[in-house]
Design a protein around this motif. Structure first.
Motif, PDB file in Angstrom:
ATOM      1  N   ARG A 137      -4.480  -0.915  -1.820  1.00 49.13           N
ATOM      2  CA  ARG A 137      -5.008  -1.569  -0.622  1.00 49.13           C
ATOM      3  C   ARG A 137      -6.241  -2.421  -0.939  1.00 49.13           C
ATOM      4  N   ALA A 138      -7.072  -1.919  -1.838  1.00 51.68           N
ATOM      5  CA  ALA A 138      -8.329  -2.590  -2.181  1.00 51.68           C
ATOM      6  C   ALA A 138      -8.140  -3.734  -3.173  1.00 51.68           C
ATOM      7  N   SER A 139      -6.997  -3.805  -3.824  1.00 51.15           N
ATOM      8  CA  SER A 139      -6.784  -4.833  -4.834  1.00 51.15           C
ATOM      9  C   SER A 139      -6.383  -6.145  -4.179  1.00 51.15           C
ATOM     10  N   ASP A 140      -6.595  -7.219  -4.926  1.00 50.62           N
ATOM     11  CA  ASP A 140      -6.210  -8.535  -4.419  1.00 50.62           C
ATOM     12  C   ASP A 140      -6.050  -9.491  -5.588  1.00 50.62           C
TER      13      ASP A 140
ATOM     14  N   VAL B 294       1.971  -0.661   2.118  1.00 49.60           N
ATOM     15  CA  VAL B 294       0.924  -1.575   1.646  1.00 49.60           C
ATOM     16  C   VAL B 294       1.598  -2.743   0.934  1.00 49.60           C
TER      17      VAL B 294
ATOM     18  N   ASP C 199      -4.748   3.809  -1.973  1.00 50.37           N
ATOM     19  CA  ASP C 199      -6.060   3.262  -1.603  1.00 50.37           C
ATOM     20  C   ASP C 199      -6.483   2.171  -2.584  1.00 50.37           C
ATOM     21  N   ALA C 200      -6.255   2.396  -3.865  1.00 58.29           N
ATOM     22  CA  ALA C 200      -6.608   1.398  -4.876  1.00 58.29           C
ATOM     23  C   ALA C 200      -5.762   0.139  -4.681  1.00 58.29           C
TER      24      ALA C 200
ATOM     25  N   ARG D 176       1.004  -6.163  -1.389  1.00 60.72           N
ATOM     26  CA  ARG D 176       0.052  -6.821  -2.273  1.00 60.72           C
ATOM     27  C   ARG D 176       0.788  -7.758  -3.215  1.00 60.72           C
TER      28      ARG D 176
ATOM     29  N   ASP E  10      -4.761   8.279  -3.541  1.00 58.08           N
ATOM     30  CA  ASP E  10      -5.778   7.500  -4.253  1.00 58.08           C
ATOM     31  C   ASP E  10      -5.188   6.206  -4.801  1.00 58.08           C
ATOM     32  N   GLU E  11      -3.971   6.275  -5.322  1.00 55.69           N
ATOM     33  CA  GLU E  11      -3.312   5.073  -5.844  1.00 55.69           C
ATOM     34  C   GLU E  11      -3.041   4.072  -4.727  1.00 55.69           C
TER      35      GLU E  11
END
Length: 90
Positions: free
Chosen positions: A85-88, A27, A82-83, A29, A79-80
């Motif tokens: 991936r969802a952050s921006d 991932v 996934d979090a 970011r 879970d981390e």
């Protein structure tokens, strides 16, 4: 659970000197590296990332050891990721 996760710096964000791109478990970011302004970070360096901020520069050996441990946590590590991936941060 909120974990500090090792991330490898893979790109700069020249338009935002306090931001850089890290890769964690495939991932990518943007994160804020402003807290480490005195560290002279370079592409390929490893940092400990927590809630979108690089908290400290760490060695590759330490990063690999921590990642191995975190992967062993199973769902909490997933879970981390996934979090992340969802952050921006833009």
């Amino acid at each position: 659970m909120c974990l500090g996760i090792p991330g490898e710096l893979v790109a700069d964000a020249p338009e935002h000197p306090d931001l850089a791109v890290v890769e964690v478990g495939g991932v990518r970011r943007r994160i804020n590296v402003g807290l480490l302004a005195d560290e002279e970070l370079r592409i390929g360096d490893w940092v400990l990332v927590h809630v979108g901020f690089a908290l400290s520069k760490i060695s590759q050996e330490e990063a690999r050891a921590v990642l191995g441990y975190l992967e062993g946590l199973g769902r909490d590590y997933d879970d981390e990721l996934d979090a992340l991936r969802a952050s921006d941060i833009t």
